[in-house]
Design an enzyme around this catalytic site. Structure first.
Site, PDB file in Angstrom:
ATOM      1  N   HIS A  32      -5.807   1.792  -4.360  1.00  7.48           N
ATOM      2  CA  HIS A  32      -4.899   1.267  -3.328  1.00  7.48           C
ATOM      3  C   HIS A  32      -4.503  -0.163  -3.660  1.00  7.48           C
ATOM      4  CE1 HIS A  32      -7.933  -1.088  -0.626  1.00  7.48           C
ATOM      5  NE2 HIS A  32      -8.443  -0.949  -1.820  1.00  7.48           N
ATOM      6  N   CYS A  69       0.811  -1.226   0.000  1.00  9.86           N
ATOM      7  CA  CYS A  69       0.000   0.000   0.000  1.00  9.86           C
ATOM      8  C   CYS A  69       0.840   1.271   0.000  1.00  9.86           C
ATOM      9  CB  CYS A  69      -0.972  -0.016   1.173  1.00  9.86           C
ATOM     10  SG  CYS A  69      -0.197   0.002   2.812  1.00  9.86           S
ATOM     11  N   HIS A  99      -2.536   1.013   6.840  1.00  7.24           N
ATOM     12  CA  HIS A  99      -2.914   0.969   5.426  1.00  7.24           C
ATOM     13  C   HIS A  99      -3.128   2.394   4.910  1.00  7.24           C
ATOM     14  CE1 HIS A  99      -4.170  -1.187   1.853  1.00  7.24           C
ATOM     15  NE2 HIS A  99      -5.176  -0.329   1.701  1.00  7.24           N
TER      16      HIS A  99
END
Length: 388
Positions: free
Chosen positions: A363, A303, A351
């Site tokens: 993402h 990420c 994240h």
């Protein structure tokens, strides 16, 4: 003939108590064995529900994400330490060459004194344990020429500097070894969490897998609904802002042209929008590439590796981990998000995604998934930043 009486003794009736005792003992034994068996083999815990399994799997993936960020942090530190060690070792090699050159210069003085018929003070100095102690004891400095004194001082300075560099190199190598050990530990933690998640999923029956898929569809639908609400709110906000500007322009009287060379809020916003568009264009090109923990491209990403690479394409350098990226730029509320902003998730900030507008982001989700567009409401939002 008279009937004779029987001489046999009447058959006595014996009590059955021994048989009853055996039966009672047998029952007691069975009861005892049953009790012991119950104690030795307790009832198995109830099988978790599909909802509980979903929550557990989600938590394991989140923990793996946290471990991935720790891996990224340690790997970055390890790479920096390795580069530092390489620089120090190069410097040590150069200083060693310089020492050898100084030693050769002193050797030429010693050879010259030897040719005169005696081992002079310079030769004695070379073989001394410490040049400085020899100076203190014999006052050789008073008997050396200025050139010789300079050569000796240069040799001693370089010898001490090289010793210092060697000590620093040793310390840096020890630190590098420690960092490499931490890197291995972080890697093992990520792998262990992912294995646990995969094992849980592999044990599901076909019916449970169908139930889990249905729960995921409901979750995604709810996330899309919230994203659509935000998209409507953003559209209404943009329309109101456009109307406000139209009214302001209509109410303004003709005035002198604005002075050039100044920086206005509008131009600053335009600059950010231009950079954000480059970052988003890069991110869109990565859609479909797999998530791989610790990866920074170009064939796969995690990420924070994706957000770092996207903004780098726009000329902005971001740190490697989510924990550092969240400290960059300006914090913004979810309602004020603009395309290009970074949205962070979970309380441990494990994240991050790149906001594209309309309540959505690009993402790299998790292992087994590809880079994709998704609602920012699919996960609990921690906060957002505008990185440039």
């Amino acid at each position: 003939m008279p009937v004779l009486a029987s001489h046999r003794k009447p058959r006595s009736t014996r009590p059955h108590s021994p048989a009853v005792g055996v039966t009672t003992a047998a029952i007691a034994s069975v009861t005892l064995l049953s009790t012991q068996s119950a104690q030795a083999a307790p009832a198995a815990p109830p099988k978790p529900t599909v909802e509980e399994i979903q929550k557990k799997v989600d938590d394991l993936y989140r923990q793996a994400g946290t471990a991935t960020q720790e891996y990224n942090r340690v790997k970055e530190a390890t790479d920096q330490q390795r580069r530092k060690v390489d620089r120090i070792l190069d410097d040590v090699a150069k200083r060693t060459d310089a020492i050898n050159e100084s030693r050769r210069a002193l050797g030429s003085y010693a050879a010259a004194q030897y040719r005169t018929g005696a081992v002079g003070p310079t030769a004695a100095l070379i073989f001394a344990d410490s040049p400085q102690s020899y100076f203190d004891q014999t006052h050789l400095m008073d008997r050396l020429s200025e050139r010789q004194r300079s050569a000796v001082a240069d040799y001693e300075d370089k010898r001490l500097a090289a010793a210092k560099q060697r000590a620093e190199a040793t310390k840096s190598l020890e630190s590098l070894t420690d960092s490499q050990a931490k890197l291995r530990t972080s890697k093992q933690t990520v792998q262990r969490k992912l294995t646990e998640a995969r094992t849980l999923l592999a044990r599901l029956t076909a019916e449970e897998k169908a139930r889990l898929a249905e729960l995921e569809r409901k979750r995604e639908a709810e996330a899309r609904r919230k994203a659509e609400e935000q998209a409507k709110a953003e559209a209404a906000k943009a329309a109101a802002e456009a109307e406000r500007r139209r009214q302001e322009e209509a109410a303004e009287e003709p005035a002198e042209p604005p002075a050039t060379g100044g920086t206005t809020g509008g131009s600053a916003g335009s600059t950010y929008a231009a950079k954000a568009e480059k970052a988003l264009a890069f991110a869109r090109e990565q859609i479909g590439k797999p998530y791989v923990w610790g990866a920074t491209g170009p064939s796969s990403y995690d990420c924070s590796g994706l957000t770092q690479a996207a903004w780098k394409a726009a000329g902005v350098d971001l740190p490697r981990t989510t924990w550092d990226q969240v400290e960059v730029g300006t914090r913004v509320a979810t309602a004020d998000l603009l395309p290009g902003d970074l949205v962070f998730f979970y309380d441990d900030i494990s994240h991050v995604g790149l906001y594209i507008g309309g309540g959505k982001m690009i993402h790299a989700p998790k292992p087994g998934a590809n880079v994709r567009e998704e609602s920012i409401y699919y996960m609990p939002i921690y906060g957002s930043v505008r990185p440039a």
